[in-house]
Design an enzyme around this catalytic site. Sequence first.
Site, PDB file in Angstrom:
ATOM      1  N   GLU A   1       6.099 -51.117  32.666  1.00 42.18           N
ATOM      2  CA  GLU A   1       7.101 -52.024  32.120  1.00 42.18           C
ATOM      3  C   GLU A   1       6.635 -52.462  30.736  1.00 42.18           C
ATOM      4  O   GLU A   1       5.545 -53.008  30.589  1.00 42.18           O
ATOM      5  CB  GLU A   1       7.282 -53.239  33.026  1.00 42.18           C
TER       6      GLU A   1
ATOM      7  N   ASP B   1       9.128 -66.524  31.802  1.00 46.27           N
ATOM      8  CA  ASP B   1       7.721 -66.155  31.652  1.00 46.27           C
ATOM      9  C   ASP B   1       6.833 -67.381  31.504  1.00 46.27           C
ATOM     10  O   ASP B   1       7.214 -68.379  30.891  1.00 46.27           O
ATOM     11  CB  ASP B   1       7.538 -65.239  30.444  1.00 46.27           C
TER      12      ASP B   1
END
Length: 249
Positions: A28, A39
Amino acid sequence: MPYLTGGVTPDWTDHLRAIADAGADAIEVGIPFSDPTLDGVTIQEASDVALARGATTDGVLADLSRNRVEVPVVVSTYANLALRRGAGRFCRSLAEAGVQGLIVPDLPLEEAGATSVAARAANVDLALLASPATPTHRLREIAERSRGFVYAVSLMGITGEREHLAASAAALARRLRGVTDRPVFLGFGISTPAQAAAAARDADGVIVGAALMRRLLDGADPASTAGFVRSLRTALDGVPARTTADAGG
């Protein structure tokens, strides 16, 4: 599937190749964004560092195009970057760079139609996210509309290293396997080889991001990041294969 922030260091594509060679099944690659809402501290720091270095969507994709690896590359980024130029153009640019998959974590199921169509037309697999709070009927729809795999978010929270694998991880993987035959990848908070192995007992794949990026941000060279990925590979290879009865569905 290890995670790597595109453009985070001048030699980030050396890390990409080293990770692929160390046994990753897929990688990824995150296109950095200024407001990565899902995040945690580590990936936010990596995005800030990459942006300060001048990383852009076009630049990361150009780097990927010049540095092809032997495993699938899945790009992840936020809807602002994915949709600002139009879903069709964005997905075509992914395909031209050799990217095979796409994750847009802040793209709601109800608004994913145009991106899904554009991704399919470009032969890019759009993987949608499911969380522990997702009701079963919605899990089924997410799985049906995902391509490649379903991204199972292991906990209600943000990315980042954790001391323990969340109990909700296994439960979500099992629920998803009860409604789909599509591969289920667990991510968020998987930080160690032991945690990866534990996650793999219920999921078809694991995604490790913050733990790898913390090493890179602390100065690890490609050989060191590859060593960490190799330790994950070894742990996963030791997990017994699930039987048909275990597979759910």
